[in-house]
Design a protein around this motif. Structure first.
Motif, PDB file in Angstrom:
ATOM      1  N   ALA A   1       0.840  -1.211   0.000  1.00 31.07           N
ATOM      2  CA  ALA A   1       0.000   0.000   0.000  1.00 31.07           C
ATOM      3  C   ALA A   1       0.871   1.257   0.000  1.00 31.07           C
ATOM      4  O   ALA A   1       0.578   2.240  -0.687  1.00 31.07           O
ATOM      5  N   SER A   2       1.971   1.237   0.776  1.00 31.99           N
ATOM      6  CA  SER A   2       2.879   2.377   0.823  1.00 31.99           C
ATOM      7  C   SER A   2       3.526   2.631  -0.530  1.00 31.99           C
ATOM      8  O   SER A   2       3.696   3.781  -0.958  1.00 31.99           O
ATOM      9  N   THR A   3       3.881   1.545  -1.228  1.00 32.15           N
ATOM     10  CA  THR A   3       4.508   1.684  -2.543  1.00 32.15           C
ATOM     11  C   THR A   3       3.559   2.347  -3.538  1.00 32.15           C
ATOM     12  O   THR A   3       3.949   3.230  -4.313  1.00 32.15           O
ATOM     13  N   VAL A   4       2.296   1.912  -3.525  1.00 31.80           N
ATOM     14  CA  VAL A   4       1.316   2.514  -4.437  1.00 31.80           C
ATOM     15  C   VAL A   4       1.101   3.985  -4.087  1.00 31.80           C
ATOM     16  O   VAL A   4       0.966   4.846  -4.966  1.00 31.80           O
TER      17      VAL A   4
ATOM     18  N   LYS B   1       1.737   7.314  -6.419  1.00 33.83           N
ATOM     19  CA  LYS B   1       0.775   8.394  -6.672  1.00 33.83           C
ATOM     20  C   LYS B   1       1.439   9.765  -6.535  1.00 33.83           C
ATOM     21  O   LYS B   1       1.174  10.682  -7.310  1.00 33.83           O
ATOM     22  N   THR B   2       2.320   9.888  -5.530  1.00 33.33           N
ATOM     23  CA  THR B   2       3.034  11.153  -5.344  1.00 33.33           C
ATOM     24  C   THR B   2       3.953  11.443  -6.523  1.00 33.33           C
ATOM     25  O   THR B   2       4.000  12.574  -7.042  1.00 33.33           O
ATOM     26  N   GLU B   3       4.692  10.449  -6.951  1.00 29.66           N
ATOM     27  CA  GLU B   3       5.590  10.627  -8.094  1.00 29.66           C
ATOM     28  C   GLU B   3       4.823  10.876  -9.384  1.00 29.66           C
ATOM     29  O   GLU B   3       5.325  11.529 -10.304  1.00 29.66           O
ATOM     30  N   LEU B   4       3.605  10.355  -9.437  1.00 29.75           N
ATOM     31  CA  LEU B   4       2.751  10.561 -10.596  1.00 29.75           C
ATOM     32  C   LEU B   4       2.528  12.054 -10.856  1.00 29.75           C
ATOM     33  O   LEU B   4       2.598  12.526 -11.998  1.00 29.75           O
TER      34      LEU B   4
ATOM     35  N   LYS C   1      -7.042   8.552 -15.754  1.00 31.14           N
ATOM     36  CA  LYS C   1      -7.145   7.096 -15.862  1.00 31.14           C
ATOM     37  C   LYS C   1      -6.105   6.421 -14.984  1.00 31.14           C
ATOM     38  O   LYS C   1      -6.376   5.423 -14.312  1.00 31.14           O
ATOM     39  N   HIS C   2      -4.887   6.973 -15.024  1.00 32.32           N
ATOM     40  CA  HIS C   2      -3.797   6.421 -14.226  1.00 32.32           C
ATOM     41  C   HIS C   2      -4.140   6.499 -12.738  1.00 32.32           C
ATOM     42  O   HIS C   2      -4.041   5.513 -11.994  1.00 32.32           O
ATOM     43  N   LEU C   3      -4.561   7.690 -12.311  1.00 36.46           N
ATOM     44  CA  LEU C   3      -4.885   7.899 -10.910  1.00 36.46           C
ATOM     45  C   LEU C   3      -6.059   7.031 -10.480  1.00 36.46           C
ATOM     46  O   LEU C   3      -6.067   6.456  -9.389  1.00 36.46           O
ATOM     47  N   SER C   4      -7.060   6.935 -11.373  1.00 40.63           N
ATOM     48  CA  SER C   4      -8.224   6.113 -11.063  1.00 40.63           C
ATOM     49  C   SER C   4      -7.830   4.656 -10.888  1.00 40.63           C
ATOM     50  O   SER C   4      -8.304   3.963  -9.975  1.00 40.63           O
ATOM     51  N   THR C   5      -6.938   4.199 -11.754  1.00 40.27           N
ATOM     52  CA  THR C   5      -6.490   2.808 -11.667  1.00 40.27           C
ATOM     53  C   THR C   5      -5.747   2.551 -10.362  1.00 40.27           C
ATOM     54  O   THR C   5      -5.966   1.534  -9.687  1.00 40.27           O
TER      55      THR C   5
END
Length: 563
Positions: free
Chosen positions: A132-135, A139-142, A181-185
């Motif tokens: 969960a931390s990795t995802v 998201k932050t790097e996104l 889309k990326h964030l939603s996924t």
């Protein structure tokens, strides 16, 4: 730390849950502080026996018999899996069933509960948290990455001024859409993980409650759910788009402004955690300068073909008759299973749930042995099964030979349903040799194709007829062929058994040259293992990377330490 314990591990009263406990009611099995003793004794509807906590006796909380209310269940029916009382036994309803003392069953179940709790708390839960931390980090790097894409588009738009405003806005819109889309996924992925974490918390809490309650009924009827959580949720992998800019050309402005690469979203199957898997990556284990023989198991066969580890001290073996033997390190036979057809099994494997699989060449079946009962799970048409392995994801990989012995292939089964066929390379040429059917050693098929799956999901086949180890990736594309080391000038490479260790090394038995070849995952030769082997055939490794070698000629299993 347990929520009801302080840094000094102070146990609290079960009633008020605020003050330290000092007493226990042995009949009610409840812990009490000084203030709550009187309140508890005021309940005159049942008897009480309050004693100082340190003087309490470990009195088991026998469950009342649901059929004979005046009796307590002090026995356990192994076949029915339930507590029973003496009247239940004398009634004849459990005639012929194995009956044990319920405290013995409680001890076994309690140990299982403790192991499950330890695995959930120290291995599974931290893996889910880490995932969960990795995802969340992704998201932050996104935001940073997509910000750079937007900035690049803005800078090029300023150079081209108003003439390309429409195109700039179009590109920014594309970026935003991909980002959404990326964030939603990723949000969906982390929701799935978070849901599993919540479930794990409940399971852990339930297990703790059972262990604390000392309730024999709850403990003896407990069913482990750990297998549901050993496979992590699917992990979403997204190929982040890039921005490609070209030279400005007003006549071809829209085309040359550049384009975004497609947003690629792939879902990786979650890693499966074995019971003894630790949270951190496996440590690097260098090869020993001199591998050493640590034990030998005499199987009692006249010829030995296959070996598969059930656990560190028990192995399944297949020899030159219709029986499959489970042996310990002292050569003692623990179990023997005869094939359903009465024919020799061709190969054996152990599933993730420690059930036995075997292939029957003559009647074209793959069979599952569960609780000593044989079930035919796959019946083939036009093909005969050769060798078999069970993967980390609990799939089955099987090498096969066509009835006319002109074709070979590998099939993958998920839940005993065919999901993948691997037979040809990208040029349409066969990956594996055709069937050179030779009978020798009292009915042994020499056209073996032992199979194993590597940690990187490569599929490795020891193709004996081709004198090669053939390795393809997860999609079935050829990665490499290994045809022996140039230093060998004695006899041609004769690969039979094949297995994989924790370091992703590929180990294959060279029958004619009486040795084991160790390759890295890319097919580079690392070293030989000799250890006075005589006709090494089947191979397997246990969770500690001990190598088990089935010798065809001596019918012995040799255990070798090489890492």
């Amino acid at each position: 730390m347990h929520p009801r314990r302080s840094a000094q591990e102070v146990l609290l009263c079960d009633l008020c849950e605020t003050l330290p406990l000092q007493s226990q009611c042995e009949l009610c099995n409840i812990n009490l502080c000084v203030n709550c003793v009187g309140k508890h004794l005021s309940d005159c509807s049942k008897r009480h026996n309050v004693v100082p906590f340190l003087q309490r006796e470990a009195t088991p909380n026998y469950p009342k018999c649901p059929k004979h209310t005046d009796k307590h269940c002090e026995l356990h029916c192994e076949e029915c899996g339930i507590p029973v009382c003496s009247t239940c036994i004398s009634s004849g309803k459990h005639k012929g069933h194995d009956i044990s003392d319920i405290l013995e069953n409680l001890s076994v179940k309690t140990e299982s509960l403790q192991k499950d709790l330890e695995e959930l708390e120290t291995r599974m839960y931290p893996r889910y948290e880490k995932m969960a931390s990795t995802v969340q980090t992704e998201k932050t790097e996104l935001e940073m990455h997509y910000g750079k894409l937007t900035t690049a588009a803005d800078q090029l738009g300023e150079v081209l001024h108003q003439e390309i405003n429409v195109i700039v806005n179009r590109r920014k819109s594309d970026i935003q859409e991909m980002k959404n889309k990326h964030l939603s996924t990723l949000n969906k992925n982390i929701d799935e993980i978070t849901q599993k974490i919540t479930e794990l918390k409940h399971v852990i809490s339930d297990l703790k409650s059972i262990l604390k309650s000392n309730d024999v009924f709850l403990t003896s009827t407990y069913k482990s759910r750990n297998s549901e959580y050993r496979t992590l949720p699917p992990r979403v992998r997204v190929t982040v788009p890039t921005f490609s800019a070209q030279k400005i050309n007003k006549d071809q402005l829209n085309e040359m402004f550049g384009s975004l690469s497609p947003l690629s979203i792939n879902t990786e199957h979650g890693d499966t955690m074995k019971s003894a898997e630790v949270v951190s990556p496996p440590p690097v284990k260098p090869l020993l300068d001199e591998p050493r023989l640590t034990a030998t198991i005499d199987t009692g066969y006249s010829r030995l073909v296959s070996v598969s580890c059930l656990r560190e001290d028990q192995v399944w073996t297949r020899g030159n008759n219709d029986s499959m033997k489970l042996l310990n390190l002292q050569s003692e036979q623990l179990t023997s299973i005869q094939t359903k057809s009465g024919d020799r099994p061709l190969d054996v494997a152990v599933t993730r749930d420690v059930d036995l699989l075997y292939t029957d060449y003559k009647n074209k079946t793959i069979n599952l042995v569960k609780n000593k009962q044989i079930q035919t799970v796959i019946t083939l048409q036009g093909w005969k099964p050769l060798n078999i392995c069970s993967t980390a994801s609990d799939d089955i990989l099987v090498t096969m030979l066509s009835d006319d012995r002109k074709q070979s292939k590998v099939l993958r089964y998920s839940g005993f349903i065919e999901t993948q066929t691997i037979q040809f390379d990208e040029q349409g040429r066969p990956l594996y040799s055709p069937g050179r059917f030779i009978i020798h050693f009292g009915g042994f098929l020499l056209n073996t194709k032992y199979i194993s799956e590597n940690k990187n999901l490569d599929i490795c086949v020891a193709d004996r007829s081709a004198s090669a180890v053939v390795v393809v990736n997860q999609s079935g594309k050829l990665r490499f062929r290994y045809t022996g080391h140039p230093s060998n000038t004695k006899k041609s490479f004769d690969p039979v058994g094949i297995t994989i260790d924790s370091q992703s090394n590929i180990l294959t038995a060279d029958y004619r040259n009486h040795c084991i070849h160790i390759l890295d995952q890319d097919g580079q030769f690392r070293r030989y293992i000799h250890c006075d082997l005589s006709g090494p055939y089947g191979l397997c490794v246990d969770i500690r990377d001990n190598l088990f070698v089935a010798e065809l000629n001596t019918a012995k299993v040799k255990i070798i330490h090489y890492l």
